[in-house]
Design an enzyme around this catalytic site. Structure first.
Site, PDB file in Angstrom:
ATOM      1  CE  LYS A  80      -3.852   2.095   2.590  1.00  0.00           C
ATOM      2  NZ  LYS A  80      -4.761   1.907   3.747  1.00  0.00           N
ATOM      3  CB  SER A 155      -8.044   3.644   2.799  1.00  0.00           C
ATOM      4  OG  SER A 155      -7.179   3.045   3.767  1.00  0.00           O
ATOM      5  CB  SER A 179      -8.527   0.737   5.715  1.00  0.00           C
ATOM      6  OG  SER A 179      -9.309   1.893   5.864  1.00  0.00           O
TER       7      SER A 179
END
Length: 481
Positions: A80, A155, A179
């Site tokens: 990420k 996210s 997330s």
């Protein structure tokens, strides 16, 4: 999407040691598939082929010499884009860090690297990890590989989509209020949030420091255990890193579930839960009963306050953490006639609307005259939510709930209503506030073919128990129930 071989950590290891495939060939194969499918998904923001091929060549050289292989040798991994990576652009999905290149690796990244993993690149995410749909990225939304017209969750949507589409064998995401688990549910893959403090946050660019956690996405539970074993453990560079010993997660995976008590909280099965999601999760609980678990109906009295509590605590911490992006030290700088003008123009252009909204909410909650009424009160309610879990774990070994109230929603469906978007995290923020571990596992599909996620919570540092239950569920066919 292109059909991808179902590589796992174990099949990669077998393929490398028998020389059926080389690490370089495997890396080339993944980059080829990324080139074909990423334009449709927008899962990756940056690739790191130079670093990936150098690692692959080191693995191949070790194999040719007959030396021992590290635990994740040759496993293609995505990261990420909130995790710092030496020499690789790290944007947090924001224009304000569009050209930022860290001079160091996050601890979780360096541990993956030392374990032989091949770091393919950085994945798209909601800006500064703020969102439930991955539509808040400054670089465009990520699309769900199950249905390109739907969100992958947020996210960490890019990390989830990359694994679900076969563009990585594993990936790292971050979980502040859901997330990791929510994108895992929407994309139909296992997604693990460890206990707060189990994995070092050093090098993780912060959203909310008392909530942020790093964890893996994989296609199976054994791989989740393998990745967690590598990234977990105390780190002197992180003052919130717990000095707790890390068990061998793989050893306990095959233990039977007979006699385990699973808590079923009534508050998670009420109004607002989609009927198909409810039916699938109840079927999942039924399967756990057949495997020997005993359901215990429990009450979590303060659950109804979780969303309000979370969005006060998280936005307050975000307001503090994001104050460093002012155009002075690093990142974007927009010139102005005065210092204050430069601050304003930099943040106005650099931050997206959701980040601005959360900064304003957090600043208000921390402001003079409102601190006690909002932030301090929210922290007190957070303690009550944590106490609900502590008391529940005196009665049960794990807690099972839906991961999300609905399956993946359509792109643009909730962007005009922030409150409805925030409510997508209603079943995940509780575990985040309490600091406990949780995993979302696939629990079949709706009639429209959309994945459903079932969430398993464990007590603090109870990842082994959570993985044990998840593994038994997977082995019994629960992913396709």
């Amino acid at each position: 999407m292109t059909a991808a071989p179902k590589w796992t950590t174990s099949t990669i290891r077998e393929g490398l040691t028998t020389k059926r495939i080389s690490a370089r060939e495997l890396t080339e194969d993944f980059y080829e598939r990324i080139g074909i499918d990423n334009p449709k998904l927008n899962a990756y923001l940056a690739l790191s082929p130079e670093r990936a091929y150098a690692q692959a060549d080191r693995i191949d050289a070790a194999i040719s010499k007959g030396g021992p292989l590290p635990p994740l040798a040759g496993v293609p991994v995505a990261l990420k884009d909130v995790l710092s990576t030496t020499g690789i652009r790290t944007t947090c999905g924001s224009k304000i860090l569009e050209n930022y290149t860290p001079p160091y690796d996050a601890t979780a990244v360096s541990r993956l690297d030392a374990a032989g993993a091949i770091l393919l690149g950085k994945t798209n995410c909601d800006e500064f990890a703020m969102g439930s749909s991955n539509e808040n990225s400054a670089y465009g939304p990520v699309r769900n590989p199950v249905d390109l017209e739907r969100v992958p969750g947020g996210s960490s949507g890019g990390s989830a989509a990359a694994v679900a589409a076969g563009l990585a064998v594993a990936s790292l995401g971050t979980d502040t209020g859901g997330s990791i688990r929510q994108p895992g549910a929407f994309c139909g893959i296992p997604a693990l949030m460890p206990t707060y403090g189990r994995v070092s946050r050093y090098g993780l660019i912060a959203f909310a420091s008392s909530l942020d956690r790093i964890g893996p996405f994989t296609t199976n539970i054994a791989d989740a255990a393998a990745v967690l074993a590598v990234i977990a453990g105390h780190d002197p560079a992180d003052s919130t890193s717990a000095p707790a010993a890390v068990p061998d997660y793989g050893v306990g995976l095959s233990k039977p579930l007979s006699g385990l008590r699973i808590g079923i909280p009534a508050e998670y099965f009420g109004k607002g839960l989609d009927s198909e999601v409810k039916a699938k999760v109840e079927s999942g609980i039924g399967l756990l009963e057949k495997l020997g678990c005993r359901p215990v109906h429990i009450r979590m009295a303060h659950t109804e306050y979780a969303i309000a509590t979370y969005y006060i605590v998280a936005t307050a911490e975000a307001s503090s953490n994001l104050a460093r992006y002012d155009g002075v030290r690093y990142g974007l700088r927009v010139s102005g006639g005065t210092l204050m003008d430069m601050y304003r123009k930099t943040r106005e252009r650099g931050f997206g609307p959701e980040v601005k909204r959360r900064i304003m909410l957090g600043t208000y909650a921390l402001s003079a005259g409102y601190y006690d009424a909002y932030y301090l009160r929210a922290q007190k309610v957070r303690a009550l939510i944590a106490r609900d879990f502590s008391q529940a774990f005196e009665q049960v070994d794990a807690i099972v709930t839906p991961t999300t109230p609905t399956p993946a929603f359509r792109l643009g469906e909730k962007t005009a209503d922030p409150l409805q978007m925030y409510l997508a995290d209603i079943y995940t923020v509780t575990g985040s506030l309490a600091g406990i571990p949780g995993i979302s596992v696939p629990c079949g599909d709706t009639q429209a073919g959309l994945p459903v996620g079932m969430q398993i919570f464990g007590p603090h540092f109870g990842e082994a128990r959570v993985l044990q239950i998840a593994q038994a569920f997977e082995a019994a066919g629960g992913f396709n129930i």
